[in-house]
Design a protein around this motif. Structure first.
Motif, short mmCIF file in Angstrom:
data_model
loop_
_atom_site.label_atom_id
_atom_site.label_comp_id
_atom_site.label_asym_id
_atom_site.label_seq_id
_atom_site.Cartn_x
_atom_site.Cartn_y
_atom_site.Cartn_z
N THR A 9 40.88 73.52 -25.75
CA THR A 9 40.52 73.91 -27.12
C THR A 9 41.55 73.38 -28.10
OG1 THR A 9 39.37 75.88 -26.33
CG2 THR A 9 40.06 75.87 -28.64
N ARG A 10 42.83 73.47 -27.76
CA ARG A 10 43.89 72.95 -28.63
C ARG A 10 43.72 71.45 -28.82
NH1 ARG A 10 47.81 69.94 -28.86
NH2 ARG A 10 47.86 69.44 -26.66
N ARG A 11 43.45 70.73 -27.76
CA ARG A 11 43.27 69.28 -27.83
C ARG A 11 42.05 68.92 -28.68
NH1 ARG A 11 44.41 67.33 -21.53
NH2 ARG A 11 46.46 68.33 -21.35
N PHE A 12 40.96 69.62 -28.46
CA PHE A 12 39.74 69.40 -29.25
C PHE A 12 40.01 69.62 -30.73
CE2 PHE A 12 36.10 71.49 -31.32
CZ PHE A 12 35.15 70.48 -31.26
N ARG A 13 40.64 70.73 -31.06
CA ARG A 13 40.91 71.03 -32.47
C ARG A 13 41.84 70.01 -33.10
NH1 ARG A 13 40.77 77.25 -31.59
NH2 ARG A 13 38.57 77.58 -32.03
N SER A 14 42.83 69.55 -32.35
CA SER A 14 43.75 68.54 -32.87
C SER A 14 43.00 67.26 -33.25
CB SER A 14 44.83 68.25 -31.83
OG SER A 14 45.67 67.22 -32.29
N LEU A 15 42.11 66.81 -32.39
CA LEU A 15 41.33 65.61 -32.69
C LEU A 15 40.35 65.87 -33.81
CD1 LEU A 15 40.72 64.34 -29.06
CD2 LEU A 15 42.17 63.27 -30.79
N HIS A 16 39.65 66.97 -33.74
CA HIS A 16 38.66 67.32 -34.77
C HIS A 16 39.34 67.43 -36.13
CE1 HIS A 16 35.90 69.94 -37.02
NE2 HIS A 16 34.97 69.26 -36.37
N ASP A 17 40.45 68.16 -36.20
CA ASP A 17 41.16 68.33 -37.46
C ASP A 17 41.75 67.02 -37.96
OD1 ASP A 17 40.50 71.00 -37.22
OD2 ASP A 17 42.55 71.67 -36.75
N GLY A 18 42.03 66.09 -37.05
CA GLY A 18 42.55 64.78 -37.42
C GLY A 18 41.47 63.81 -37.88
N GLY A 19 40.21 64.25 -37.85
CA GLY A 19 39.11 63.40 -38.31
C GLY A 19 38.61 62.41 -37.28
N PHE A 20 38.92 62.63 -36.02
CA PHE A 20 38.47 61.73 -34.96
C PHE A 20 37.16 62.23 -34.37
CE2 PHE A 20 43.06 61.12 -35.12
CZ PHE A 20 43.14 59.74 -35.18
N PRO A 21 36.28 61.31 -33.95
CA PRO A 21 35.01 61.74 -33.36
C PRO A 21 35.19 62.28 -31.94
CG PRO A 21 35.13 59.33 -33.47
CD PRO A 21 36.37 59.87 -34.11
N TYR A 22 34.44 63.32 -31.65
CA TYR A 22 34.41 63.96 -30.33
C TYR A 22 32.94 64.26 -30.05
CZ TYR A 22 36.74 66.72 -26.62
OH TYR A 22 37.22 67.20 -25.42
N LEU A 23 32.37 63.64 -29.06
CA LEU A 23 30.93 63.69 -28.82
C LEU A 23 30.58 64.39 -27.51
CD1 LEU A 23 30.19 59.96 -29.72
CD2 LEU A 23 30.00 61.95 -31.24
N ALA A 24 29.39 64.95 -27.48
CA ALA A 24 28.86 65.59 -26.28
C ALA A 24 27.51 64.97 -25.95
CB ALA A 24 28.70 67.09 -26.49
N ALA A 25 27.23 64.83 -24.65
CA ALA A 25 25.92 64.36 -24.19
C ALA A 25 25.26 65.50 -23.44
CB ALA A 25 26.08 63.15 -23.27
N LEU A 66 30.34 56.38 -29.91
CA LEU A 66 31.74 56.54 -30.28
C LEU A 66 32.25 55.30 -31.02
CD1 LEU A 66 34.15 58.54 -29.95
CD2 LEU A 66 34.78 57.20 -27.93
N ILE A 67 31.90 54.14 -30.54
CA ILE A 67 32.28 52.89 -31.21
C ILE A 67 31.73 52.87 -32.63
CG2 ILE A 67 31.84 50.39 -31.23
CD1 ILE A 67 32.00 50.60 -28.08
N ALA A 68 30.45 53.19 -32.78
CA ALA A 68 29.82 53.19 -34.11
C ALA A 68 30.51 54.17 -35.06
CB ALA A 68 28.33 53.51 -33.99
N GLU A 69 30.84 55.35 -34.56
CA GLU A 69 31.49 56.34 -35.42
C GLU A 69 32.90 55.90 -35.80
OE1 GLU A 69 31.00 60.46 -34.71
OE2 GLU A 69 28.87 60.22 -34.25
N CYS A 70 33.61 55.30 -34.88
CA CYS A 70 34.97 54.81 -35.20
C CYS A 70 34.92 53.67 -36.20
CB CYS A 70 35.70 54.40 -33.92
SG CYS A 70 36.21 55.82 -32.92
N GLU A 71 33.93 52.79 -36.06
CA GLU A 71 33.77 51.71 -37.06
C GLU A 71 33.49 52.30 -38.43
OE1 GLU A 71 32.17 47.95 -34.43
OE2 GLU A 71 30.67 49.32 -35.23
N ALA A 72 32.61 53.29 -38.50
CA ALA A 72 32.27 53.91 -39.78
C ALA A 72 33.49 54.58 -40.43
CB ALA A 72 31.14 54.93 -39.59
N LEU A 73 34.43 55.03 -39.62
CA LEU A 73 35.64 55.67 -40.13
C LEU A 73 36.71 54.65 -40.54
CD1 LEU A 73 35.88 58.59 -37.57
CD2 LEU A 73 35.44 58.81 -40.04
#
Length: 177
Positions: free
Chosen positions: A43-59, A107-114
């Protein structure tokens, strides 16, 4: 079985994400962690990435979370700020079904958009043909191998480095260089 739905991961996904990663740590060499992190750490790792504006995806397939992918900072120094490192993990039921490819392409598409310009894959174990093949299918090139840098399950393991340009890549300076 239905096709996978790729969506942003949410906190409610973390128990399933933690279970997938737990298995990877305990049974495989894709990650060099030796002790599986608990739900609190994931949860800490997820929040760190999420709060940093990085994409985190689920399938998900038929409501079951079968894989996840995220991008995060490649290195902490500011000159690396346009480069991300990616991770993709799948439950056994998701392997060889195109779910990893769908996750990584999104993930690639979202990173490009960012506005990110390079994506690095740090693949544990040079024998990890599945991950190497996934990254090749998604346009990554092999950039090198660090031989014998990890020790897990009583043996030395390589790290394979792959890289893919995002958007304009290195052809132009970023807008806020």
């Amino acid at each position: 079985m239905s096709a996978a739905q790729i969506r942003p991961a949410v906190a409610a996904d973390l128990p399933a994400i933690t279970a997938i990663y737990d298995r990877e740590v305990r049974e495989n060499t894709a990650t060099f962690e030796l002790t599986p992190p608990d739900l609190g750490e994931m949860t800490r790792r997820f929040r760190s990435l999420h709060d940093g504006g990085f994409p985190y995806l689920a399938a998900t397939v038929d409501g079951d979370l079968l894989g996840y992918a995220y991008a995060g900072p490649y290195r902490p120094r500011p000159a690396y700020r346009f480069t991300v490192e990616n991770s993709v993990y799948l439950a056994p039921a998701a392997q060889r079904r195109g779910i990893g490819t769908a996750l990584l392409r999104r993930l690639i598409a979202e990173c490009e958009a960012l506005g990110h310009r390079q994506m690095i894959a740090v693949i544990g174990d040079s024998a990890n043909a599945g991950s190497i093949g996934l990254h090749r299918r998604c346009g990554f090139a092999m950039i090198g191998t660090h031989p014998d840098v990890g020790f897990k399950f009583g043996r030395w393991l390589d790290t394979v480095m792959m890289q893919r340009a995002l958007g304009d890549g290195a052809t132009t300076a970023p807008g806020n260089g």
